[in-house]
Enzyme design. Structure first.
Site, PDB file in Angstrom:
ATOM      1  N   LYS A   1      -7.168  -7.807  11.329  1.00 28.08           N
ATOM      2  CA  LYS A   1      -6.345  -8.768  10.586  1.00 28.08           C
ATOM      3  C   LYS A   1      -7.174  -9.650   9.652  1.00 28.08           C
ATOM      4  CE  LYS A   1      -2.326  -8.782  13.537  1.00 28.08           C
ATOM      5  NZ  LYS A   1      -2.735  -7.878  14.635  1.00 28.08           N
TER       6      LYS A   1
HETATM    7  C1  LIG Z   1      -2.076  -6.735  14.997  1.00 33.37           C
HETATM    8  C2  LIG Z   1      -2.775  -5.697  15.769  1.00 33.37           C
HETATM    9  C3  LIG Z   1      -2.268  -4.376  15.874  1.00 33.37           C
HETATM   10  C4  LIG Z   1      -0.941  -3.965  15.260  1.00 33.37           C
HETATM   11  O1  LIG Z   1      -0.967  -3.951  13.859  1.00 33.37           O
HETATM   12  P1  LIG Z   1       0.404  -3.899  13.021  1.00 33.37           P
HETATM   13  O2  LIG Z   1       0.012  -4.116  11.615  1.00 33.37           O
HETATM   14  O3  LIG Z   1       1.247  -5.033  13.563  1.00 33.37           O
HETATM   15  O4  LIG Z   1       1.035  -2.582  13.263  1.00 33.37           O
HETATM   16  C5  LIG Z   1      -3.014  -3.436  16.565  1.00 33.37           C
HETATM   17  N1  LIG Z   1      -4.184  -3.754  17.162  1.00 33.37           N
HETATM   18  C6  LIG Z   1      -4.697  -5.007  17.095  1.00 33.37           C
HETATM   19  C7  LIG Z   1      -5.965  -5.296  17.786  1.00 33.37           C
HETATM   20  C8  LIG Z   1      -4.023  -6.013  16.393  1.00 33.37           C
HETATM   21  O5  LIG Z   1      -4.535  -7.261  16.341  1.00 33.37           O
END
Ligand SMILES: *Cc1c(COP(=O)(O)O)cnc(C)c1O
Length: 474
Positions: A120
């Protein structure tokens, strides 16, 4: 380049006009009116670019209301080796998202080398710099209000800390995050970051955010904004690393496949858009955990979101989602961007119902979009963490393990498969210890994270207490 709403009843707007908002006024999600296309020749020219050059090359095609030189300097200061420093010893930090070969035709794309050790950061860091720029231009301010169970909140705080014109009020459930996650958020000392620890569970935090945002007077008076996963800027930033990963494993623009650990469908939605832009992607594999509504959809054509009572708490908690907010963007493309039909489908979803694309005669088309799917259990994640470590000496976190399980199921003969690494194993120590009996190594910079002084407020689970806190703090 204008942005339109999936529901078709909002005015088309430019990038800067949609950047700070969430949903379109008609309740839909914004998408560009067309996708820019890259040819074979374009891809060849992009292969030698650095991450920042590539990011500017791609992102600038979607933004026409920020002067090119300004956009370039925003992107260049976002994607530096200093910000993405936590790479594995065999990787170069300046690659930002380095690729790691696991074995013939199987790769790991490292997306978690930023400050909060999850993918993210890649989008949120850019958002922080774009927000600051757009706000300064308009001489405006924003108070970001959010709820987190761990990853999103810390990525937002590390991206927004110290930014002019921005305060962050992040709600998290009191004593429900891992020690590492709380330390990561609560040790931030910047005065524009406010951690509110709510005596309740994650859903209570989210309910407070909704209640505050639905108080339109309060929202206007206190300039409340959001950085949730439907923000178009986040999707846009994520498109770049599909290109980066693709270009790193190919020489002559052969096809490759990607596997993506999926929750809100934001990450893989960016992969879908990269494919629409001409990136030669054979498969996009949606990896889910026990919360497998998306796996069910891609296998049957039935989309049946669940309520929070039927959402399991799993060892890949960032994927514990039973209503994927970005899914609407993909369905919009799948049904030929027919807003009328999309409204019908989501009318049912918004009322707690479901839909079946077989009846609509469009489920067949899924094949043309490259999608396929899989789901995993806790036992399988532990198995893959152990197997990948034993065989290749690579440690993966439980979310990425969901990915490996799915990747092994969907690999094609001599088509490279790239698994996206969504978090580093140190964020989820317990599962790693369970799988291989040892604690993952920590980068030096985080060795004493839990011992740092922490800054947070504990509040009872009441909307008014949060409103008062915001009132007194701005
Ligand atoms: C947010 C997140 C996901 C999921 O990603 P999306 O974009 O919501 O599908 C998967 N793994 C981790 C570690 C995350 O922080």
């Amino acid at each position: 380049m204008k942005y339109i709403s999936t529901r078709g009843q909002s005015k088309p707007l430019s990038f800067s006009e949609i950047l700070l908002g969430g949903l379109a006024p008609d309740g839909g999600l914004y998408l560009p009116e067309t996708y820019p296309k890259f040819s074979d020749q374009d891809l060849n020219a992009m292969r030698s670019m650095t991450y920042a050059e590539l990011a500017f090359h791609i992102i600038s095609k979607f933004i026409d209301d920020i002067p090119k030189d300004d956009l370039k300097s925003i992107i260049y200061k976002t994607y530096t080796k200093e910000v993405y420093a936590i790479s594995r010893p065999e990787q170069k930090a300046e690659d930002i998202t380095p690729i790691l070969k696991v074995k013939e035709d199987l790769y790991l794309l490292s997306l978690s080398n930023g400050p909060t050790l999850a993918f993210k950061d890649i989008a949120m860091q850019l958002l922080g710099n774009l927000f600051e720029y757009v706000l300064a231009k308009e001489n405006a301010e924003i108070n970001i209000l959010g709820a987190t169970s761990g990853d999103t909140g810390s990525a937002a705080e590390y991206a927004m800390r110290g930014k002019k014109g921005i305060n962050v009020f992040m709600l998290s459930p009191y004593q429900k995050m891992s020690r590492f996650q709380s330390a990561q958020m609560f040790s931030i000392q910047d005065p524009n970051i406010f951690n509110l620890s709510i005596k309740g569970v994650f859903d209570d935090c989210q309910d407070i955010v909704k209640a505050v945002s639905n108080d339109l007077d309060f929202k206007r008076d206190f300039k409340i904004g959001a950085v949730n996963s439907i923000n178009w800027g986040r999707i846009l930033a994520q498109i770049v690393y599909y290109f980066k990963g693709y270009l790193a494993v190919t020489k002559k623009n052969e096809v490759v496949s990607f596997t993506v650990p999926t929750g809100n469908f934001g990450n893989i939605c960016a992969g879908h858009i990269a494919r629409m832009m001409g990136l030669p992607i054979k498969r996009l594999v949606v990896a889910t955990n026990e919360n497998n509504i998306l796996d069910e959809f891609f296998k049957t054509g039935m989309y049946k979101p669940r309520d929070s009572k039927n959402t399991f708490h799993t060892s890949s908690p960032s994927m514990d989602i039973s209503k994927a907010s970005n899914f609407e963007r993909f369905i919009f493309d799948l049904i030929g961007r027919d807003s009328h039909k999309l409204n019908q489908l989501w009318k049912s979803i918004d009322q707690g119902g479901n839909f079946d694309l077989n009846q609509e005669g469009v489920f067949e088309k899924i094949k043309d979009f490259g999608f396929t799917s899989s789901s995993s259990s806790h036992k399988e994640r532990i198995h893959y963490i152990k197997q990948i470590y034993d065989q290749y000496k690579i440690m993966i976190d439980p979310h990425t393990a969901d990915g490996f399980k799915a990747a092994y199921e969907h690999m094609d003969e001599s088509v490279p498969m790239i698994v996206l690494e969504t978090a580093l194993p140190i964020k989820f120590e317990d599962s790693i210890v369970e799988a291989i009996g040892q604690i993952p190594d920590r980068p030096k910079s985080l060795a004493h994270l839990e011992d740092l002084p922490q800054r947070f407020e504990v509040l009872d689970n009441q909307v008014d207490l949060v409103k008062n806190f915001i009132r007194q703090s701005v």
